[in-house]
Scaffold this active site. Structure first.
Site, mmCIF file in Angstrom:
data_model
loop_
_atom_site.group_PDB
_atom_site.id
_atom_site.type_symbol
_atom_site.label_atom_id
_atom_site.label_comp_id
_atom_site.label_asym_id
_atom_site.label_seq_id
_atom_site.Cartn_x
_atom_site.Cartn_y
_atom_site.Cartn_z
ATOM 1 N N HIS A 72 71.725 -24.012 99.712
ATOM 2 C CA HIS A 72 72.869 -23.143 99.405
ATOM 3 C C HIS A 72 72.475 -21.694 99.648
ATOM 4 C CE1 HIS A 72 75.730 -25.768 96.792
ATOM 5 N NE2 HIS A 72 75.407 -26.335 97.925
ATOM 6 N N TYR A 201 80.337 -19.710 89.228
ATOM 7 C CA TYR A 201 80.113 -19.294 87.836
ATOM 8 C C TYR A 201 81.364 -18.510 87.427
ATOM 9 C CZ TYR A 201 75.143 -20.484 88.251
ATOM 10 O OH TYR A 201 73.944 -21.154 88.412
ATOM 11 N N PRO A 293 70.905 -22.279 80.285
ATOM 12 C CA PRO A 293 70.982 -22.820 81.651
ATOM 13 C C PRO A 293 71.712 -21.939 82.659
ATOM 14 C CG PRO A 293 72.511 -23.957 80.203
ATOM 15 C CD PRO A 293 71.701 -23.043 79.330
ATOM 16 N N LYS A 297 67.140 -21.655 85.524
ATOM 17 C CA LYS A 297 65.721 -21.306 85.630
ATOM 18 C C LYS A 297 64.770 -22.290 84.938
ATOM 19 C CE LYS A 297 65.984 -17.730 88.135
ATOM 20 N NZ LYS A 297 66.253 -18.392 89.399
ATOM 21 N N TYR A 385 68.172 -14.773 91.188
ATOM 22 C CA TYR A 385 68.719 -16.128 91.287
ATOM 23 C C TYR A 385 67.869 -17.010 92.205
ATOM 24 C CZ TYR A 385 72.156 -19.855 91.107
ATOM 25 O OH TYR A 385 72.771 -21.063 90.895
HETATM 26 C C1 PHB Z 1 73.632 -28.051 87.284
HETATM 27 O O1 PHB Z 1 73.990 -28.422 88.413
HETATM 28 O O2 PHB Z 1 73.438 -28.890 86.384
HETATM 29 C C2 PHB Z 1 73.443 -26.613 87.008
HETATM 30 C C3 PHB Z 1 73.568 -25.701 88.050
HETATM 31 C C4 PHB Z 1 73.397 -24.357 87.795
HETATM 32 C C5 PHB Z 1 73.136 -23.919 86.521
HETATM 33 C C6 PHB Z 1 72.996 -24.828 85.479
HETATM 34 C C7 PHB Z 1 73.161 -26.189 85.720
HETATM 35 O O3 PHB Z 1 73.013 -22.590 86.283
#
Ligand code: PHB
Ligand code: APR
Length: 390
Positions: A72, A201, A293, A297, A385
């Site tokens: 990505h 997000y 989450p 990280k 990130y």
């Molecule tokens: C996930 O795909 O479970 C996931 C992706 C990004 C995040 C947290 C969890 O920031």
């Protein structure tokens, strides 16, 4: 039984450390409390930094990741009903992240370890580290009802937040830093195509939401929920309805829904225990620290700890030098705190807090507006990130 490094915990941290040490001829035994099937049934996050992929390349456990993982090159921030792309590659000089489930990383490492005949003892009960303040540490445990003892030179505590390793350290030797957030994440996994090619997000007045994925046909979605909420109160329909309301109309209209494969609620916490070394006991991964989450990280920090610990143990066993183990805690914590800061910042920016005043609401909005209008601010987000160097 005797080994050079006794590793407690067969999560990604313990398994990756085991493979790195195995490659340079350092002998390890992994003691894991749960069964192999139990460990492989845990659903965890799925965003890998390039450093993490590099370590999996280094041990030769990345073939499936390269075949099935999704590179990505950007992520979207959604607020005020508008999606803004963070071009990770352009802002970081060509870096990207790889979408590949942590469960799959664990499976690949376990399979490789088993194929090499290295010892992993699953369902080890009452694992307990001893004597790590001296030169002859050992670990006791029970296997099938029989008491056993594993002698070693070093113990690696890779047994997660609820493990025995950190709990075995006298409390006066530990300094704990912690923040518990006043909400959780309700996650849903479903075999439906992801709503977008990249992660979204989303900050909305109803709370945070995240659109993620495991593959082109499997999606992972999260919505911010109250801490005291019960997963049984969330039918699939209720989840999908709430998710739609937190997305912009075009994205909501494009959402494909379907029956959940899994649904669960996770609390959000920032946590660091200092130091990460006590004599011959070394902590790595969730055993030493937790991040919320939001920045993806958790696994990546476990991987960078393991990189530093591996280098230190290689120096100890192969070069007979203690310089590496003396520097381990300091080196690992320097990177841990930067990832803690990023995860806390992104969490604070994107969620609704119960006691948030109208002023604080406006501050969040202003910060987001500033972020997407400034190349410099976007570059700072992107560089964190994709993962800081180590
Ligand atoms: C996930 O795909 O479970 C996931 C992706 C990004 C995040 C947290 C969890 O920031
Ligand atoms: N004895 C033996 N094993 C134990 C014990 C114990 N007393 N306590 C816990 N374990 C095992 C757990 O069953 C688990 O398999 O230790 C392992 C720890 O694995 P994780 O919790 O996955 O932690 P870690 O390897 O540090 O991975 C980093 O990244 O995405 C994040 O939190 C997520 O798990 C993730 C982490």
């Amino acid at each position: 039984m005797r080994t050079q490094v006794a590793i407690i915990g067969a999560g990604p941290a313990g398994l990756l450390l085991g493979q790195l040490l195995h490659q340079v001829g350092i002998d390890t035994v992994i003691l894991e409390r749960k069964s192999r099937d139990y460990v492989l049934a845990r659903i965890r996050a799925g965003v890998l930094e390039q450093g993490t992929v590099g370590l999996l390349d280094q041990v030769g456990a990345s073939a499936r990741l390269h075949a099935e993982g999704l590179p990505h090159h950007g992520v979207d921030l959604l607020f005020g009903e508008q999606r803004h792309r963070v071009a990770l590659d352009r802002l970081t000089g060509g870096k990207h992240v790889t979408i590949y489930g942590q469960t799959e990383v664990t499976r690949d490492l376990m399979d490789q370890r088993a194929a090499q005949g290295a010892a992993t003892i699953f369902e080890a009960e009452d694992v307990e580290p001893h004597g790590f303040d001296g030169a002859q540490p050992f670990v006791t445990y029970r296997e099938g009802g029989t008491s056993k003892r594993l002698d070693c030179y070093v113990i690696a505590g890779c047994d997660g937040y609820h493990g025995i390793s950190r709990a075995s350290v006298p409390s006066e030797a530990l300094r704990i830093f912690e923040r518990v957030y006043p909400f959780g994440w309700l996650g849903l996994l479903a075999d439906v195509p992801p709503v977008s090619d990249e992660l979204i997000y989303a900050r909305s007045e109803r709370g945070f939401a995240l659109c993620s994925m495991r593959s082109h046909t499997r999606s992972r979605y999260y919505i911010q929920c109250r801490q005291d909420e019960h997963v049984d109160d969330w039918s699939d329909t209720r989840f999908w309805d709430e998710l739609r309301r937190r997305l912009d109309p075009a994205t909501a209209a494009a959402l494909t829904t379907g029956p959940s494969l899994e649904k669960s609620i996770a609390p959000l916490r920032s946590f660091v225990a200092e130091p990460m070394r006590f004599g011959r006991l070394f902590l790595a991964g969730d055993a030493a620290h937790i991040v919320p989450p939001t920045g993806a990280k958790g696994l990546n920090l476990a991987a960078s700890d393991v990189h530093y610990l591996f280098e230190a143990l290689r120096e100890l066993f192969l070069d007979k030098s203690e310089a590496g183990i003396d520097a381990y805690s300091h080196k690992a914590l320097a990177r841990v705190w930067k990832a803690e800061r990023f995860s806390w910042w992104l969490t604070s920016l994107m969620h609704q807090f119960p006691e948030q005043s109208p002023f604080e609401q406006r501050m969040q909005q202003a910060e987001l507006d500033y972020l997407v209008s400034s190349e410099h601010a976007m570059a700072a987000l992107a560089e964190n990130y994709v993962g800081l160097p180590y």
